[in-house]
Design an enzyme around this catalytic site. Structure first.
Site, PDB file in Angstrom:
ATOM      1  N   HIS A 176      -1.851  13.529   1.297  1.00  9.63           N
ATOM      2  CA  HIS A 176      -3.225  13.858   0.905  1.00  9.63           C
ATOM      3  C   HIS A 176      -4.100  12.610   0.843  1.00  9.63           C
ATOM      4  CE1 HIS A 176      -1.237  12.786  -2.917  1.00  9.63           C
ATOM      5  NE2 HIS A 176      -2.424  12.291  -3.247  1.00  9.63           N
ATOM      6  N   ARG A 196       1.463   4.465  -0.338  1.00  6.50           N
ATOM      7  CA  ARG A 196       0.345   4.405   0.608  1.00  6.50           C
ATOM      8  C   ARG A 196       0.885   4.496   2.034  1.00  6.50           C
ATOM      9  NH1 ARG A 196      -1.378  -0.260  -0.756  1.00  6.50           N
ATOM     10  NH2 ARG A 196      -2.562   0.486  -2.539  1.00  6.50           N
TER      11      ARG A 196
END
Length: 326
Positions: A176, A196
């Protein structure tokens, strides 16, 4: 005990905007406020009580002192002295990185932490703004690594245009990202663990990109493709509307008009209940007659020992109501 307010924890972040302080009617010398942590027990970011008898105590101290009276017995049995939720406002002036969060099992093994399941409520969004949630096609873990390396991971993500009132539930493992021009309220497990995946090849002033966690994320991602990832719900005045229900939190939307006082039972939940004011203002009166005003941008924690609260308003008000389900 009585409904608790907390000192806000503001986060100045490179991608932060200017909406949070306007929304909360705050003045600050900080620039680029990307996040406002409303209730937190994350290490080095523990919320401090701002009102009443316990003003100046932090959340950890109050849990140790009050235990089940504050949290609820089933919450205390499950989480001990760890407050299980982190409540935030997030203002994205720029695109946030593509990321994923581990589940409880993986987070415990790697970081001795809770995992991170979360939900977003969109407060406002600029025209054309959107976010990423889930895959647009089925891929494999090896294809994920290859796409990160050749900068094509964005080609297989679902993009969702958003508007005020949209809701997204994000279980741990779902890839997301929040897009630029979006202002949200976030309810999540107490965790600051983020992997990340992609950062648009952005560089800092020294020409360096931010660290990616490609290998860690590979084992954390849910690679299934889902449809209808936006939560659909029907607005209803003066009655709770369910937005999210999972083992970690239940969240309702309360839209109250000026003609009715809404009574909310607390004791039957055996959990604290959090109210986050999205629009307008309300007056909260508990079973002891304690009166608490709740304005737009404010968050209040109602202790589990409270029997009930009455919510009323002289105007329309919109609240998120959140607690830990049995």
């Amino acid at each position: 005990m009585y409904p608790l307010k907390f000192e806000v924890i503001l986060k100045s972040i490179l991608w932060g905007g200017s909406e949070i302080c306007k929304f909360k009617n705050l003045s600050t010398k900080l620039n680029g406020i990307g996040e406002s942590w409303e209730i937190s027990q994350v290490k080095d970011n523990v919320s401090v009580i701002a009102n009443g008898e316990y003003k100046g105590k932090n959340l950890t101290e109050l849990i140790q002192e009050k235990g089940a009276e504050l949290l609820g017995q089933h919450v205390l049995d499950r989480f001990g002295d760890k407050f299980p939720l982190l409540i935030k406002f997030i203002d994205a002036r720029d695109n946030l990185s593509i990321q994923v969060h581990p589940n409880d099992k993986l987070a415990k093994e790697r970081h001795n932490s809770f995992g991170k399941t979360e939900m977003w409520y969109v407060i406002s969004a600029q025209e054309g703004a959107g976010l990423y949630s889930g895959f647009s096609k089925q891929i494999t873990p090896d294809e994920y690594v290859e796409r990160v390396e050749n900068n094509t991971i964005m080609d297989v993500l679902q993009f969702h245009p958003v508007k005020s009132g949209d809701v997204f539930f994000l279980p741990a493992g779902r890839i997301h990202a929040i897009g630029k021009g979006i202002f949200i309220a976030e309810i999540q497990q107490t965790s600051d663990i983020t992997y990340r995946i992609y950062d648009y090849n952005r560089k800092d002033a020294n020409g360096k990109g931010r660290e990616l966690h490609t290998a860690l994320a590979k084992d954390a991602i849910d690679y299934k493709m889902y449809s209808d990832l936006k939560t659909e719900y029907t607005h209803q005045e003066n009655e709770p509307v369910l937005l999210a229900n999972c083992p970690y939190f239940t969240t309702n939307l309360l839209e109250i008009n000026s003609e009715k006082t809404v009574k909310r039972e607390i004791a039957d939940k055996d959990s604290f209940v959090i109210y986050i004011c999205m629009e307008g203002e309300a007056v909260m009166v508990d079973n002891n007659g304690c009166k608490t005003e709740l304005h737009r941008g404010e968050t209040v924690l109602v202790p589990a020992s409270t029997s009930f609260i009455d919510l009323s308003t002289t105007q329309s008000v919109k609240l998120l109501e959140c607690y830990i389900p049995r």
